[in-house]
Design a protein around this motif. Structure first.
Motif, mmCIF file in Angstrom:
data_model
loop_
_atom_site.group_PDB
_atom_site.id
_atom_site.type_symbol
_atom_site.label_atom_id
_atom_site.label_comp_id
_atom_site.label_asym_id
_atom_site.label_seq_id
_atom_site.Cartn_x
_atom_site.Cartn_y
_atom_site.Cartn_z
ATOM 1 N N GLN A 125 0.835 -1.194 0.000
ATOM 2 C CA GLN A 125 0.000 0.000 0.000
ATOM 3 C C GLN A 125 0.872 1.246 0.000
ATOM 4 N N LEU A 126 0.544 2.196 -0.892
ATOM 5 C CA LEU A 126 1.313 3.416 -1.092
ATOM 6 C C LEU A 126 0.421 4.627 -0.851
ATOM 7 N N HIS A 127 0.966 5.655 -0.193
ATOM 8 C CA HIS A 127 0.208 6.853 0.164
ATOM 9 C C HIS A 127 0.356 7.953 -0.887
ATOM 10 N N GLY A 128 -0.280 9.092 -0.626
ATOM 11 C CA GLY A 128 -0.263 10.214 -1.547
ATOM 12 C C GLY A 128 0.799 11.255 -1.224
ATOM 13 N N LEU A 129 0.877 12.279 -2.065
ATOM 14 C CA LEU A 129 1.849 13.362 -1.919
ATOM 15 C C LEU A 129 1.672 14.075 -0.587
ATOM 16 N N SER A 130 2.776 14.291 0.108
ATOM 17 C CA SER A 130 2.895 14.972 1.401
ATOM 18 C C SER A 130 2.284 14.175 2.544
ATOM 19 N N SER A 131 1.813 12.961 2.266
ATOM 20 C CA SER A 131 1.229 12.114 3.291
ATOM 21 C C SER A 131 2.262 11.089 3.763
ATOM 22 N N SER A 132 1.806 10.114 4.526
ATOM 23 C CA SER A 132 2.657 9.043 5.058
ATOM 24 C C SER A 132 1.744 8.030 5.720
ATOM 25 N N ARG A 133 2.315 6.950 6.218
ATOM 26 C CA ARG A 133 1.509 6.003 6.987
ATOM 27 C C ARG A 133 0.882 6.697 8.194
ATOM 28 N N ALA A 134 1.684 7.502 8.892
ATOM 29 C CA ALA A 134 1.187 8.153 10.104
ATOM 30 C C ALA A 134 0.111 9.188 9.793
ATOM 31 N N SER A 135 0.309 9.997 8.751
ATOM 32 C CA SER A 135 -0.681 11.036 8.470
ATOM 33 C C SER A 135 -1.957 10.456 7.872
ATOM 34 N N ALA B 246 -3.209 7.676 8.953
ATOM 35 C CA ALA B 246 -3.916 7.266 10.171
ATOM 36 C C ALA B 246 -4.519 8.467 10.876
ATOM 37 N N GLU B 247 -3.804 9.586 10.892
ATOM 38 C CA GLU B 247 -4.317 10.790 11.546
ATOM 39 C C GLU B 247 -5.536 11.337 10.816
ATOM 40 N N ALA B 248 -5.478 11.360 9.479
ATOM 41 C CA ALA B 248 -6.613 11.875 8.713
ATOM 42 C C ALA B 248 -7.845 10.996 8.892
ATOM 43 N N VAL C 133 6.593 26.489 6.414
ATOM 44 C CA VAL C 133 5.448 25.593 6.414
ATOM 45 C C VAL C 133 4.193 26.305 6.899
ATOM 46 N N ASP C 134 4.324 27.266 7.815
ATOM 47 C CA ASP C 134 3.144 27.996 8.297
ATOM 48 C C ASP C 134 2.446 28.712 7.150
ATOM 49 N N GLY C 135 3.222 29.283 6.241
ATOM 50 C CA GLY C 135 2.624 29.934 5.088
ATOM 51 C C GLY C 135 1.904 28.944 4.195
ATOM 52 N N LEU C 136 2.486 27.766 4.054
ATOM 53 C CA LEU C 136 1.836 26.719 3.257
ATOM 54 C C LEU C 136 0.515 26.301 3.886
ATOM 55 N N VAL C 137 0.500 26.120 5.186
ATOM 56 C CA VAL C 137 -0.726 25.707 5.876
ATOM 57 C C VAL C 137 -1.808 26.764 5.705
ATOM 58 N N ARG C 138 -1.438 28.035 5.822
ATOM 59 C CA ARG C 138 -2.427 29.102 5.630
ATOM 60 C C ARG C 138 -2.988 29.072 4.209
ATOM 61 N N ALA C 139 -2.124 28.870 3.231
ATOM 62 C CA ALA C 139 -2.578 28.849 1.842
ATOM 63 C C ALA C 139 -3.489 27.658 1.579
ATOM 64 N N ARG D 189 -10.156 17.727 9.902
ATOM 65 C CA ARG D 189 -8.814 18.112 10.325
ATOM 66 C C ARG D 189 -7.797 17.582 9.322
ATOM 67 N N ALA D 190 -7.218 18.487 8.562
ATOM 68 C CA ALA D 190 -6.226 18.089 7.565
ATOM 69 C C ALA D 190 -4.858 17.974 8.225
ATOM 70 N N PRO D 191 -4.183 16.834 8.110
ATOM 71 C CA PRO D 191 -2.848 16.706 8.711
ATOM 72 C C PRO D 191 -1.837 17.593 7.998
ATOM 73 N N LEU D 192 -0.821 18.015 8.731
ATOM 74 C CA LEU D 192 0.257 18.794 8.135
ATOM 75 C C LEU D 192 1.054 17.914 7.167
ATOM 76 N N PRO D 193 1.710 18.528 6.173
ATOM 77 C CA PRO D 193 2.572 17.738 5.297
ATOM 78 C C PRO D 193 3.619 16.988 6.122
ATOM 79 N N ASP D 194 3.729 15.692 5.904
ATOM 80 C CA ASP D 194 4.680 14.873 6.668
ATOM 81 C C ASP D 194 5.984 14.750 5.890
ATOM 82 N N ILE D 195 6.596 15.910 5.682
ATOM 83 C CA ILE D 195 7.845 16.026 4.927
ATOM 84 C C ILE D 195 8.711 17.061 5.647
#
Length: 263
Positions: free
Chosen positions: A27-37, A39-41, A155-161, A178-184
């Motif tokens: 199983q493969l995740h999407g861009l800026s995601s991860s196994r952990a994010s 699960a969080e989403a 990253v704060d600017g990215l989250v605001r955008a 609740r959108a998880p932060l980019p896990d990068i």
């Protein structure tokens, strides 16, 4: 469940194996995601695959989650991510083909991997395919703008955008607001975005050579994952089924649907 790592050129992949009777499902995740994010989403739940007795392998793409990477945009192009996947398969399932479930970015990873080494795959589940071919250029411009934004505002600017885009209606209706932060890591995030901006699916005639059974699942109302991509893939892939996830309950049932398709 075991946690493992795989050393690659310019990256260390972190992956986990939930043992089962097999055959293996990756199983493969999407861009800026991860196994952990994921699960969080909370809206993608792949546990039914393992509960069905399958051997489930999940990993963080290079530069994402617990995997490492470098600030080189070409490292995050889909053909490079496909090479990573094929290297992982040589470790986790060297002698038998695998089933694979890819989300968004990882649909591109899978398509490149399957066209390069079709004998390594048995069945595919392609979840919310992203922009591709004719729609990819516009999305690439967006990713390049996000890369510039991270370099200027962090990253704060990215989250605001990203918050200005709002929540996908399907996810809001299901309570996933609740959108998880980019896990990068912030130091490589611009390179990841620029790599995504400069990549695309294999050519349509190459995709049309894929003969594996394929389940395509598409949610609604998301220009970053347009229906046009899924419909085009369905037209090109001779053994494909296209299903639309139009309600939260349909999204919640996706793990069960994938497990059933991969039996």
């Amino acid at each position: 469940m075991t946690d493992e790592t795989l050393e690659l050129d310019g990256a260390t992949l972190s992956y986990e194996v939930q043992e089962g009777a097999g055959p293996t499902v990756v199983q493969l995740h999407g861009l800026s995601s991860s196994r952990a994010s994921e699960a969080e989403a909370g809206y993608f739940d792949w546990s039914p695959i393992a509960e069905a007795g399958r051997r489930l392998v999940r990993y963080d793409a290079r530069g994402h989650g617990r995997s490492t990477g470098r600030a080189e945009p070409s490292d995050y192009a889909w053909p490079k991510l496909a090479e990573d996947l094929l290297a992982l398969l040589e470790v986790v399932s060297p002698d038998e083909p695998v089933d694979a479930v890819g989300v968004s970015m990882s649909v591109g990873t899978l398509l490149h991997a399957v066209t390069l080494r079709p004998e390594r795959f048995r069945r595919l589940v392609l979840v919310i395919p992203p922009t591709a071919w004719g729609t990819r250029a516009g999305q690439g411009d967006t990713y390049r703008q996000l890369a510039d934004l991270v370099e200027l505002q962090g990253v704060d600017g990215l989250v605001r955008a990203m918050s200005a885009f709002g929540t996908l209606p399907l996810l809001e209706e299901g309570g996933w607001t609740r959108a998880p932060l980019p896990d990068i890591a912030p130091a490589i995030l611009p390179a990841v975005f620029r790599g995504a901006a400069a990549t695309d699916f294999p050519a349509p005639d190459a995709v049309a050579t894929i003969r594996q059974p394929v389940l395509i699942t598409q949610w609604v109302g998301d220009p970053g994952h347009p229906m046009s991509t899924s419909e085009r893939l369905h037209d090109l892939l001779p053994e494909s089924t296209l299903e639309v996830l139009s309600t939260p309950d349909a999204l919640r049932a996706l793990g069960d649907r994938a497990a059933g398709f991969l039996r």
